[in-house]
Design a protein around this motif. Structure first.
Motif, PDB file in Angstrom:
ATOM      1  N   ALA A  21      -2.779  -3.571   7.997  1.00  0.00           N
ATOM      2  CA  ALA A  21      -2.667  -2.482   7.022  1.00  0.00           C
ATOM      3  C   ALA A  21      -1.764  -2.881   5.859  1.00  0.00           C
ATOM      4  O   ALA A  21      -2.072  -2.594   4.685  1.00  0.00           O
ATOM      5  N   VAL A  22      -0.664  -3.555   6.148  1.00  0.00           N
ATOM      6  CA  VAL A  22       0.240  -4.013   5.087  1.00  0.00           C
ATOM      7  C   VAL A  22      -0.464  -5.038   4.202  1.00  0.00           C
ATOM      8  O   VAL A  22      -0.341  -5.003   2.969  1.00  0.00           O
ATOM      9  N   GLY A  25      -2.974  -3.164   1.946  1.00  0.00           N
ATOM     10  CA  GLY A  25      -2.261  -2.407   0.922  1.00  0.00           C
ATOM     11  C   GLY A  25      -1.607  -3.310  -0.106  1.00  0.00           C
ATOM     12  O   GLY A  25      -1.629  -3.026  -1.312  1.00  0.00           O
ATOM     13  N   ALA A  28      -4.327  -4.851  -2.421  1.00  0.00           N
ATOM     14  CA  ALA A  28      -4.848  -3.847  -3.356  1.00  0.00           C
ATOM     15  C   ALA A  28      -3.843  -3.565  -4.471  1.00  0.00           C
ATOM     16  O   ALA A  28      -4.205  -3.479  -5.659  1.00  0.00           O
ATOM     17  N   THR A  29      -2.569  -3.447  -4.118  1.00  0.00           N
ATOM     18  CA  THR A  29      -1.540  -3.186  -5.126  1.00  0.00           C
ATOM     19  C   THR A  29      -1.361  -4.372  -6.065  1.00  0.00           C
ATOM     20  O   THR A  29      -1.216  -4.208  -7.280  1.00  0.00           O
ATOM     21  N   ALA A 225       2.731   0.356   4.343  1.00  0.00           N
ATOM     22  CA  ALA A 225       1.322   0.130   4.006  1.00  0.00           C
ATOM     23  C   ALA A 225       0.742   1.311   3.235  1.00  0.00           C
ATOM     24  O   ALA A 225      -0.013   1.130   2.268  1.00  0.00           O
ATOM     25  N   VAL A 226       1.105   2.529   3.636  1.00  0.00           N
ATOM     26  CA  VAL A 226       0.620   3.718   2.933  1.00  0.00           C
ATOM     27  C   VAL A 226       1.170   3.764   1.506  1.00  0.00           C
ATOM     28  O   VAL A 226       0.444   4.071   0.553  1.00  0.00           O
ATOM     29  N   LEU A 228       2.121   1.239  -0.340  1.00  0.00           N
ATOM     30  CA  LEU A 228       1.443   0.214  -1.128  1.00  0.00           C
ATOM     31  C   LEU A 228       0.047   0.664  -1.540  1.00  0.00           C
ATOM     32  O   LEU A 228      -0.381   0.425  -2.682  1.00  0.00           O
ATOM     33  N   ALA A 229      -0.655   1.317  -0.628  1.00  0.00           N
ATOM     34  CA  ALA A 229      -1.998   1.776  -0.941  1.00  0.00           C
ATOM     35  C   ALA A 229      -1.976   2.882  -1.985  1.00  0.00           C
ATOM     36  O   ALA A 229      -2.831   2.926  -2.891  1.00  0.00           O
ATOM     37  N   THR A 231       0.271   3.363  -4.348  1.00  0.00           N
ATOM     38  CA  THR A 231       0.675   2.871  -5.666  1.00  0.00           C
ATOM     39  C   THR A 231      -0.510   2.290  -6.456  1.00  0.00           C
ATOM     40  O   THR A 231      -0.370   2.089  -7.676  1.00  0.00           O
ATOM     41  N   VAL A 232      -1.620   2.039  -5.793  1.00  0.00           N
ATOM     42  CA  VAL A 232      -2.799   1.551  -6.512  1.00  0.00           C
ATOM     43  C   VAL A 232      -3.255   2.565  -7.565  1.00  0.00           C
ATOM     44  O   VAL A 232      -3.775   2.191  -8.631  1.00  0.00           O
TER      45      VAL A 232
END
Length: 234
Positions: A21-22, A25, A28-29, A225-226, A228-229, A231-232
């Motif tokens: 997950a990290v 994320g 993607a970021t 992870a959440v 980071l996701a 912040t996209v």
């Protein structure tokens, strides 16, 4: 060569699903944010990940040397123009920032590979993605992790054998073609042996995989992870 190494680091104690997950994320970021300020923050996150897994930086960079060469040449190629001013600095800077983002993603991936057994990666994928798609993806990931180091070892053996036979005195094209042909031959031979080995061992689509369970250490990692996701979208 990057492979799993048993250890007692923080990353080794995490559930592989948290680490996946990290990674997702972070990638993607990194691809969504291109500003130098964002890359500074992502660099700090990368340093923390490498420290948590005790990744040997020098050995990792040596393993990625060919990718690093391409990433280093990309800004130079992007900046060259066929006319005045002959070198476009903004294009080179943009390409350089893109190369740096790819480097950060590769380093985070190296931390995952060093801290996660192949069986755990397969278990994480198959339990996250249900049915045949998850089984196919899990098998593919497991085979890549096991097969790629063997192929790298074959290529290294071929290069060393050529050097011992004064192959370095031949032209670059000749050496490259020889390594490519012998490498492909070894790869096909390895694939045939792998197929025979899977049949001999009664290959199963749904083997008994190691148990996975989230611990207290995983929840802050999942929170990262959440973040980071999310912040996209900002």
């Amino acid at each position: 060569m990057l492979t799993y190494e048993p250890d007692e680091t923080l990353a080794h104690r995490l559930d592989p699903r948290s680490k996946l997950a990290v990674q997702i994320g972070f990638a993607a970021t990194a691809l969504a944010h291109t500003t130098p300020r964002a890359l500074i923050v992502l660099s700090a996150v990368t340093a923390g990940v490498l420290l948590a897994a005790r990744v040997p930086i020098r050995r990792t960079l040596v393993t990625y040397r060919f990718a690093l060469l391409i990433l280093a040449l990309a800004p130079l190629i992007a900046g060259v123009t066929f006319g005045s001013p002959w070198f476009d600095r903004p294009d080179a800077v943009a390409s350089g920032l893109a190369s740096y983002r790819v480097l950060l993603i590769l380093l985070v991936s190296a931390a995952y590979v060093r801290s996660t057994p192949v069986r755990d990666s397969r278990a994480a994928i198959q339990r996250t993605i249900p049915g045949k798609p998850g089984q196919l993806l899990g098998i593919g990931v497991a085979l890549v992790f096991r097969f790629l180091p063997v192929l790298q070892g074959d290529l290294r053996t071929i290069r060393e054998a050529m050097a011992a036979r004064l192959g370095t005195e031949r032209s670059v094209v000749d050496r490259a073609s020889t390594v490519a042909i012998l490498g492909l031959t070894r790869a096909f031979d390895r694939a045939d042996r792998l197929s025979l080995a899977l049949q001999a061992r009664c290959f199963a689509w749904n083997p008994t995989l190691p148990p996975l369970a989230f611990s207290r250490l995983d929840y802050p990692v999942l929170g990262l992870a959440v973040v980071l996701a999310v912040t996209v979208f900002y």
